[in-house]
Scaffold this motif. Structure first.
Motif, PDB file in Angstrom:
ATOM      1  N   PRO A  65       0.804  -1.223   0.000  1.00 33.41           N
ATOM      2  CA  PRO A  65       0.000   0.000   0.000  1.00 33.41           C
ATOM      3  C   PRO A  65       0.840   1.277   0.000  1.00 33.41           C
ATOM      4  O   PRO A  65       0.309   2.357  -0.227  1.00 33.41           O
ATOM      5  N   ARG A  66       2.128   1.172   0.231  1.00 30.41           N
ATOM      6  CA  ARG A  66       3.005   2.345   0.157  1.00 30.41           C
ATOM      7  C   ARG A  66       3.144   2.848  -1.277  1.00 30.41           C
ATOM      8  O   ARG A  66       3.356   4.028  -1.521  1.00 30.41           O
ATOM      9  N   THR A  67       3.028   1.894  -2.231  1.00 36.53           N
ATOM     10  CA  THR A  67       3.296   2.227  -3.637  1.00 36.53           C
ATOM     11  C   THR A  67       2.197   1.801  -4.584  1.00 36.53           C
ATOM     12  O   THR A  67       2.131   2.293  -5.714  1.00 36.53           O
ATOM     13  N   GLY A  68       1.339   0.870  -4.154  1.00 37.57           N
ATOM     14  CA  GLY A  68       0.350   0.290  -5.053  1.00 37.57           C
ATOM     15  C   GLY A  68       0.928  -0.797  -5.937  1.00 37.57           C
ATOM     16  O   GLY A  68       0.244  -1.303  -6.839  1.00 37.57           O
ATOM     17  N   GLU A  69       2.174  -1.191  -5.678  1.00 46.65           N
ATOM     18  CA  GLU A  69       2.838  -2.201  -6.504  1.00 46.65           C
ATOM     19  C   GLU A  69       2.690  -3.594  -5.897  1.00 46.65           C
ATOM     20  O   GLU A  69       2.444  -3.759  -4.698  1.00 46.65           O
ATOM     21  N   VAL A  70       2.873  -4.615  -6.746  1.00 48.47           N
ATOM     22  CA  VAL A  70       2.722  -6.004  -6.326  1.00 48.47           C
ATOM     23  C   VAL A  70       3.921  -6.433  -5.480  1.00 48.47           C
ATOM     24  O   VAL A  70       5.071  -6.211  -5.854  1.00 48.47           O
ATOM     25  N   ILE A  71       3.632  -7.043  -4.341  1.00 44.42           N
ATOM     26  CA  ILE A  71       4.687  -7.618  -3.503  1.00 44.42           C
ATOM     27  C   ILE A  71       4.996  -9.041  -3.952  1.00 44.42           C
ATOM     28  O   ILE A  71       6.144  -9.416  -4.165  1.00 44.42           O
ATOM     29  N   ALA A  72       3.934  -9.844  -4.076  1.00 41.93           N
ATOM     30  CA  ALA A  72       4.104 -11.252  -4.416  1.00 41.93           C
ATOM     31  C   ALA A  72       2.780 -11.799  -4.923  1.00 41.93           C
ATOM     32  O   ALA A  72       1.726 -11.193  -4.740  1.00 41.93           O
ATOM     33  N   LYS A  73       2.846 -12.952  -5.572  1.00 37.64           N
ATOM     34  CA  LYS A  73       1.657 -13.675  -5.989  1.00 37.64           C
ATOM     35  C   LYS A  73       1.448 -14.840  -5.030  1.00 37.64           C
ATOM     36  O   LYS A  73       2.351 -15.635  -4.801  1.00 37.64           O
ATOM     37  N   ILE A  74       0.245 -14.910  -4.472  1.00 38.66           N
ATOM     38  CA  ILE A  74      -0.078 -15.850  -3.407  1.00 38.66           C
ATOM     39  C   ILE A  74      -1.050 -16.908  -3.926  1.00 38.66           C
ATOM     40  O   ILE A  74      -1.963 -16.603  -4.714  1.00 38.66           O
TER      41      ILE A  74
END
Length: 501
Positions: free
Chosen positions: A43-52
């Motif tokens: 939520p800091r950037t709106g970017e994907v962290i990982a695929k779960i």
């Protein structure tokens, strides 16, 4: 390297690598049967962290089968309580040993302050596990003095397979609050973390296995509420549901539980808590507490004291103090130790909060401060305070779950009690006064599950927590929550040579 760049590098050291992205079923990390995955977002950037891994009904079936086998035939429910206690204490130790990584996961996944998670959430989760570990070997029935020539006693036995559906705002603490007493009681379980914050739950599953919790006892199925959550709620082999979340979803969980095997449910749902300030208080001190009561955890807390009632004699002074304090409130990166408020958990929640702010302005409330997004990326919102708020306005009635406060004026004790109770919710309330008679009268009159007098967010492992009305029923924390995972079995037998033979 500049001082600013040095601090940036220091923050980066706390951002964890993602190790676990699969479902955890029967002691192993596995892909979902469908092979589907969903994205968890920073939520800091709106970017994907990982695929779960995206679990659904088939995966829930596997997890429940593993939990059922572990309950019906495995060692966990049959272990002496002292053995369960040892394992749970080891689990708690492992949580503390991995505190940085767990705090980092909740910060990057949910926008929680890293410093707050490290000082509060993760140690709190470990202590909650320890608290219930201490109860594991103290689960006893009673010997009864019967009215007839019978010997009677009760047994307290684990309820069975439990489904835990936990929210995104406190992923670590909620995990421990649900799992701790259920494990201590000897239950087995399937945990469905919120799709917004799945990372720490998977890490806790890994630590549980390292601690020695047998395979099948603790399973984690990540996925969406409408699929994985619904499958757990309606599963015929799940014996109990514990859910924390919105009132709307809680109603669906209850319906599914009733329509399947009539399993009991514990629901901790929404809130719209009153924060009542009488004119005999230290205004500066209580203004600070009121601000924390709304803005803590970026307002994403179900007991937020967002309806602030201030007695007319100090109303103007109170607003001045609020404005002074909100100007020092820092919104920014949750890994920055100077930050007071991180980003909202995701884009949907961010837009929902902004829409409520617009409702407030359109319905005639006065925007005292804030009300706008912050930054070019991520889901940051200014701390927002409304005045001239009427009780029937949307922002005064509905749970916003964000950094939005409504300040309202009142005259008498009788008036504020009536207005505080004029809500469908009943989760918590704050009563700020130095008058003992007022404190007692208001505390006994407010229809809510938790009343905090001259304090707020005064949670404790010994203090039962839950709601009245549409804030749900059942209690987390305290020994009452352990009882919720136990069945009482009555046993009677005739005394020798009695007529009952």
């Amino acid at each position: 390297m500049t001082e600013q760049n040095g601090k940036h590098e220091e923050y980066l050291l706390n951002i964890p690598k993602i190790k676990f992205t699969q479902l955890f079923i029967n002691g192993d990390f596995v892909d979902s049967i469908s092979g589907k995955k969903f994205e968890t977002i920073d939520p800091r950037t709106g970017e994907v962290i990982a695929k779960i891994a995206e679990g659904d009904k088939q995966d829930v079936d596997l997890a429940v089968n593993a939990a059922r086998e572990a309950f019906d035939h495995g060692p966990w429910p049959r272990l002496p309580g002292s053995e369960r206690r040892k394992i749970l204490l080891k689990f708690a130790d492992l949580i503390e040993e991995n505190i940085n990584e767990l705090a980092g996961l909740d910060a990057i996944d949910g926008g929680k302050l890293f410093s707050m998670a490290k000082m509060g959430d993760i140690p709190g989760a470990a202590e909650t596990i320890r608290y219930f570990a201490g109860a594991a070997d103290k689960i006893h029935g009673s010997t009864l003095k019967m009215s007839r020539e019978l010997h009677g006693y009760t047994l307290r036995e684990p309820i069975g397979v439990v489904g835990h559906i936990i929210p995104w705002n406190f992923p670590s603490q909620m995990f421990a609050m649900k799992v701790g007493p259920a494990l201590a009681a000897g239950c087995t379980m399937v945990v469905k973390p919120a799709e917004q914050t799945p990372l720490s739950a998977l890490y806790y599953a890994h630590l549980a296995k390292l601690a020695g919790i047998p395979d099948g006892v603790l399973n984690v199925v990540t996925g969406y509420g409408h699929s994985a959550g619904a499958a757990i709620s309606s599963h015929m082999d799940v014996d109990k549901i514990s859910f924390t979340g919105s009132t709307e979803v809680g109603r669906l969980v209850m319906q599914a539980a009733a329509a399947s095997n009539l399993k009991p449910v514990c629901l901790e749902l929404g809130g719209k808590s009153p924060f009542i300030v009488f004119d005999d208080v230290d205004v500066d001190k209580i203004a600070h507490l009121a601000l924390i009561g709304t803005l803590f955890n970026k307002g994403e807390i179900c007991v937020a004291g967002s309806r602030v009632f201030v007695q007319e004699g100090i109303y103007d002074e109170f607003l001045v103090k609020l404005l002074e304090k909100v100007k020092t409130w820092v919104v920014g990166d949750p890994f920055d130790p100077n930050t007071h408020q991180g980003p909202q958990v995701d884009k949907k929640q961010y837009e929902r909060i902004l829409s409520y702010i617009e409702h407030g302005k359109k319905e005639g409330a006065t925007l005292l401060t804030g009300g706008k997004p912050l930054g070019g990326k991520g889901y940051y919102i200014e701390p927002t305070i409304f005045t001239d708020v009427e009780d029937d306005m949307t922002i005064a009635k509905e749970e916003i779950f964000g950094p939005v406060m409504s300040v309202m004026k009142f005259k008498t004790v009788e008036e504020v009690i009536k207005r505080a109770n004029a809500t469908k919710y009943g989760l918590a309330a704050g009563v700020m006064t130095n008058n003992l008679n007022i404190a007692n009268t208001v505390s006994r009159s407010i229809r809510a599950g938790v009343i905090w007098v001259n304090c707020y967010f005064a949670f404790d492992r010994d203090l039962p927590y839950g709601g009245y009305k549409m804030s749900g029923f059942g209690r987390d924390m305290g020994m009452e929550s352990l009882d919720a995972y136990l069945q009482v079995k009555s046993v009677a037998m005739p005394i020798h040579d009695s007529p009952w033979l």
